[in-house]
Enzyme design. Structure first.
Site, PDB file in Angstrom:
ATOM      1  N   ASP A  36       0.810  -1.223   0.000  1.00 31.51           N
ATOM      2  CA  ASP A  36       0.000   0.000   0.000  1.00 31.51           C
ATOM      3  C   ASP A  36       0.842   1.271   0.000  1.00 31.51           C
ATOM      4  O   ASP A  36       0.625   2.178   0.818  1.00 31.51           O
ATOM      5  CB  ASP A  36      -0.935   0.014   1.213  1.00 31.51           C
ATOM      6  CG  ASP A  36      -1.826  -1.218   1.261  1.00 31.51           C
ATOM      7  OD1 ASP A  36      -2.472  -1.513   0.249  1.00 31.51           O
ATOM      8  OD2 ASP A  36      -1.859  -1.886   2.310  1.00 31.51           O
ATOM      9  N   GLU A  54     -11.509  -0.738  -3.352  1.00 35.85           N
ATOM     10  CA  GLU A  54     -10.721  -0.244  -2.223  1.00 35.85           C
ATOM     11  C   GLU A  54      -9.521   0.553  -2.721  1.00 35.85           C
ATOM     12  O   GLU A  54      -9.362   0.788  -3.924  1.00 35.85           O
ATOM     13  CB  GLU A  54     -10.259  -1.398  -1.338  1.00 35.85           C
ATOM     14  CG  GLU A  54      -9.320  -2.386  -1.987  1.00 35.85           C
ATOM     15  CD  GLU A  54      -8.943  -3.525  -1.034  1.00 35.85           C
ATOM     16  OE1 GLU A  54      -9.613  -3.694  -0.003  1.00 35.85           O
ATOM     17  OE2 GLU A  54      -7.973  -4.247  -1.333  1.00 35.85           O
TER      18      GLU A  54
END
Length: 326
Positions: free
Chosen positions: A41, A229
């Site tokens: 991420d 997401e």
């Protein structure tokens, strides 16, 4: 991104092992490996004092929030720094996911991140931490209160900050509906599927005081599998680009897509284009993409080994409402 059972990742990867290529080597075009370690991420920010780039990653390598550094966006070094040395009273020690850092007008930096809520374990809130000084590496001091929880809807995760052309600040994040799903793929593969909307929250100049209510700007549909997401919002010309990932992060269908709008509050229109997907440049399950506000560079993660999501970089070009990986 939903990580509540990372230990199950090895099982999922074994089931999809046919999709994996051998470990990647650096490439001169397209996507290239820049951090050969577990650094999921990734987001990034540039220090205007010396133009150094700093990337921030989900917990790993013994840190709650990882930090890496680059002078040229090509060669990156993992730093032995804990960006979040203290915790807020609402969160537990585990699960510090998807940190995103923005620079405020006063020169300090604001970090948004996902943390596990003591109130409801295995569910998460969006936390905020502010740098002690003007060094983007931190340390960051967490606010006592989270920005968003929505625990009755599954929680709030994957925050990212955005500065609009008029100076207004926003935070986009995901409502983690799949965490209260009915099982299956990422806990949301069994009908009825839960919504996993992307919300937009306007905030004040401090980067964290909410202004009004959050508004929904995207949600999953059948083409996205169990979820959407990892939102990342930029403005290029007069078009807002919302980058996001679909499907489960352990699935070879995990990817990076984008939707566009002429208004920050939407509607954002999905075009179905997979900017990155398994097989491109030998990648497996690429996702969590962050595009520079300048619209020309990208960091994202992908599986490089079992249970290890390395960080990759790429250059992009934007023309009109189309994004191209160079």
């Amino acid at each position: 991104m939903w990580f509540s059972q990372l230990s199950s990742c090895a099982i999922g990867l074994a089931l999809i092992s046919g999709a994996f290529a051998s470990p990647l080597t650096k490439q001169t075009a397209g996507a290239r490996l820049v951090l050969d370690t577990n650094f999921p991420d990734p987001s990034f920010v540039q220090d205007p004092t010396d133009n150094t780039w700093y990337a921030f990653g989900t917990n790993g390598n013994g840190k709650r929030v990882q930090v890496a550094r680059s002078d040229d966006f090509s060669s990156w070094t993992l730093l032995d720094i804990e960006a979040l040395p203290t915790l807020a009273p609402w969160e537990t020690e585990i699960d510090h996911w998807a940190p995103d850092v923005v620079r405020r007008n006063d020169g300090k930096y604001v970090m948004y991140y996902s943390g596990e809520a003591k109130e409801k374990l295995r569910h998460h809130c969006v936390g905020v931490a502010v740098s002690a000084g003007t060094d983007p590496k931190g340390p960051y001091i967490p606010n006592a209160q989270p920005l968003s929880c929505r625990l009755d809807q599954g929680g709030s995760i994957d925050p990212a900050g955005f500065l609009d052309k008029d100076g207004s600040r926003y935070v986009v994040f995901k409502v983690d509906g799949n965490s209260i799903g009915n099982g299956g793929d990422c806990n949301n593969g069994v009908a009825p599927l839960k919504p996993t909307p992307i919300l937009l929250q306007k905030v004040g100049p401090d980067g964290f005081s909410p202004i009004g209510d959050a508004v929904q700007i995207l949600d999953r549909d059948d083409s996205d599998g169990p979820l959407v997401e990892a939102p990342n919002l930029i403005l290029h010309g007069d078009t807002y680009f919302l980058f996001y990932s679909t499907h489960c992060f352990t699935d070879p269908k995990y990817d990076v897509r984008y939707a566009t709008s002429k208004s920050i509050t939407g509607p954002f229109v999905k075009n179905g284009v997979k900017l990155l997907q398994t097989g491109d440049y030998g990648l497996t399950s690429p996702g969590g993409g962050t595009v520079c506000g300048c619209g020309d560079r990208l960091l994202f993660h992908g599986f490089c080994r079992d249970d290890v999501r390395c960080t990759y970089a790429a250059e992009v070009a934007i023309s009109g409402n189309q994004v191209t990986l160079l």
